[in-house]
Write a protein that holds these residues in place. Structure first.
Motif, mmCIF file in Angstrom:
data_model
loop_
_atom_site.group_PDB
_atom_site.id
_atom_site.type_symbol
_atom_site.label_atom_id
_atom_site.label_comp_id
_atom_site.label_asym_id
_atom_site.label_seq_id
_atom_site.Cartn_x
_atom_site.Cartn_y
_atom_site.Cartn_z
ATOM 1 N N ALA A 136 -7.601 19.071 9.292
ATOM 2 C CA ALA A 136 -6.539 20.065 9.228
ATOM 3 C C ALA A 136 -5.264 19.476 8.661
ATOM 4 N N ALA A 137 -4.940 18.279 9.106
ATOM 5 C CA ALA A 137 -3.708 17.636 8.665
ATOM 6 C C ALA A 137 -3.736 17.342 7.170
ATOM 7 N N ILE A 138 -4.827 16.746 6.699
ATOM 8 C CA ILE A 138 -4.855 16.354 5.292
ATOM 9 C C ILE A 138 -5.037 17.558 4.382
ATOM 10 N N ALA A 139 -5.622 18.649 4.902
ATOM 11 C CA ALA A 139 -5.743 19.862 4.102
ATOM 12 C C ALA A 139 -4.367 20.466 3.839
ATOM 13 N N GLU A 140 -3.483 20.400 4.829
ATOM 14 C CA GLU A 140 -2.134 20.953 4.686
ATOM 15 C C GLU A 140 -1.230 20.029 3.892
ATOM 16 N N GLU A 141 -1.330 18.727 4.173
ATOM 17 C CA GLU A 141 -0.440 17.757 3.536
ATOM 18 C C GLU A 141 -1.255 16.526 3.142
ATOM 19 N N PRO A 142 -1.802 16.511 1.930
ATOM 20 C CA PRO A 142 -2.688 15.413 1.514
ATOM 21 C C PRO A 142 -2.048 14.037 1.601
ATOM 22 N N GLU A 143 -0.722 13.968 1.504
ATOM 23 C CA GLU A 143 -0.063 12.663 1.574
ATOM 24 C C GLU A 143 -0.218 12.012 2.947
ATOM 25 N N LEU A 144 -0.611 12.794 3.945
ATOM 26 C CA LEU A 144 -0.853 12.214 5.258
ATOM 27 C C LEU A 144 -2.076 11.302 5.270
ATOM 28 N N LEU A 145 -2.841 11.318 4.187
ATOM 29 C CA LEU A 145 -3.956 10.387 4.048
ATOM 30 C C LEU A 145 -3.497 8.952 3.803
ATOM 31 N N ASP A 146 -2.246 8.770 3.431
ATOM 32 C CA ASP A 146 -1.773 7.438 3.044
ATOM 33 C C ASP A 146 -2.061 6.366 4.100
ATOM 34 N N PRO A 147 -1.791 6.604 5.395
ATOM 35 C CA PRO A 147 -2.089 5.551 6.388
ATOM 36 C C PRO A 147 -3.566 5.177 6.428
ATOM 37 N N ALA A 148 -4.460 6.169 6.312
ATOM 38 C CA ALA A 148 -5.893 5.879 6.316
ATOM 39 C C ALA A 148 -6.281 5.099 5.065
ATOM 40 N N ARG A 149 -5.709 5.483 3.932
ATOM 41 C CA ARG A 149 -5.999 4.773 2.680
ATOM 42 C C ARG A 149 -5.544 3.315 2.765
ATOM 43 N N GLU A 150 -4.359 3.117 3.302
ATOM 44 C CA GLU A 150 -3.839 1.747 3.437
ATOM 45 C C GLU A 150 -4.692 0.934 4.414
ATOM 46 N N HIS A 151 -5.141 1.579 5.484
ATOM 47 C CA HIS A 151 -6.010 0.889 6.441
ATOM 48 C C HIS A 151 -7.287 0.421 5.760
ATOM 49 N N HIS A 152 -7.917 1.301 4.994
ATOM 50 C CA HIS A 152 -9.181 0.961 4.355
ATOM 51 C C HIS A 152 -8.999 -0.171 3.343
ATOM 52 N N GLU A 153 -7.937 -0.106 2.557
ATOM 53 C CA GLU A 153 -7.690 -1.158 1.567
ATOM 54 C C GLU A 153 -7.477 -2.508 2.250
ATOM 55 N N ARG A 154 -6.709 -2.507 3.324
ATOM 56 C CA ARG A 154 -6.436 -3.745 4.063
ATOM 57 C C ARG A 154 -7.712 -4.268 4.720
ATOM 58 N N PHE A 155 -8.490 -3.369 5.298
ATOM 59 C CA PHE A 155 -9.692 -3.790 6.009
ATOM 60 C C PHE A 155 -10.738 -4.351 5.046
ATOM 61 N N VAL A 156 -10.883 -3.748 3.886
ATOM 62 C CA VAL A 156 -11.832 -4.273 2.900
ATOM 63 C C VAL A 156 -11.433 -5.683 2.472
ATOM 64 N N ARG A 157 -10.149 -5.926 2.294
ATOM 65 C CA ARG A 157 -9.708 -7.288 1.967
ATOM 66 C C ARG A 157 -10.066 -8.259 3.090
ATOM 67 N N GLU A 158 -9.899 -7.826 4.328
ATOM 68 C CA GLU A 158 -10.189 -8.692 5.468
ATOM 69 C C GLU A 158 -11.669 -9.043 5.543
ATOM 70 N N ILE A 159 -12.541 -8.051 5.399
ATOM 71 C CA ILE A 159 -13.961 -8.359 5.562
ATOM 72 C C ILE A 159 -14.489 -9.145 4.366
#
Length: 221
Positions: A136-159
């Motif tokens: 619901a949140a990302i459907a209304e405001e796609p920019e709210l995906l930014d924290p999840a995107r940053e998490h995934h990018e950081r986590f991929v670097r870590e693993i």
């Protein structure tokens, strides 16, 4: 005595709110509880009515608050949506930390990605309404995906940096996020029990990857 005047205390503006430091502990606790009730109500409504019908009036009614009480905690729908995403990410970070602590010293390889899969397994069985709220949140405001995107990018670097089998760790991450995406959009052909079994298989493979290594899975470049 003459000539001596006592200054009256300076009046605060009529609409001024006391700072959080001056509020009694009980009042801070009540507000925190109200915020959690509001987020819970919003998540419930997303499941019941769908993302298109989320309104502040409906959330306030379900939370048992007045519209003014809701706006005291979240001054806009955007602020509530952001809190729903934050809840989603906080649950993930807490689950990851607990899982990592539980297996950090088990002597098996690829600890960080195994902990991630364990965390996701636990969330799948407990976060019945969180995916709908996130959608619901990302459907209304796609920019709210930014924290999840940053998490995934950081986590991929870590693993990539920390795993004994980086390619295998990346494959596992991609697989579990694919499962979560199917679930998020209501397209998963797998029940929770099947997903848990698939995650267990990946966790076991990551903990004893010799067979995968002999079949050609090597270090990431």
């Amino acid at each position: 005595m003459t000539g001596t005047k006592t200054k009256s205390p300076k009046a605060e503006p009529r609409n001024a709110r006391p700072s959080s430091a001056s509020k009694p502990a009980g009042q801070n606790s009540r507000r925190a509880n109200s915020r959690e009730r509001i987020i819970d109500a919003a998540l419930d409504l997303c499941c019941i009515q769908g993302v298109r019908h989320l309104s502040l009036d409906a959330v306030a009614e379900r939370a048992g608050l007045s519209k003014g009480g809701l706006l005291y905690n979240f001054n806009s729908k955007s602020a509530l949506l952001q809190a729903m995403v934050t809840r989603h990410m906080d649950l993930l970070e807490t689950a990851k930390a607990r899982a990592l602590a539980s297996i950090a010293n088990d002597g098996k390889p690829n600890v960080r990605i195994r902990a991630y899969l364990l965390a996701i397994k636990g969330l799948i069985s407990s976060e019945h309404n969180a995916p709908a709220g996130f959608l619901a949140a990302i459907a209304e405001e796609p920019e709210l995906l930014d924290p999840a995107r940053e998490h995934h990018e950081r986590f991929v670097r870590e693993i990539r940096a920390e795993s004994e089998n980086p390619d295998l760790a990346i494959y596992a991450f991609a697989a579990v996020e694919g499962l979560r995406s199917l679930r998020l959009f209501g397209m998963s052909p797998f029940c929770e029990k099947e997903m848990a079994r698939q995650l267990d298989g990946l966790i076991n493979l990551l903990g004893a990857p010799e067979g995968a290594a002999s079949s050609g899975t090597g270090q990431a470049g």
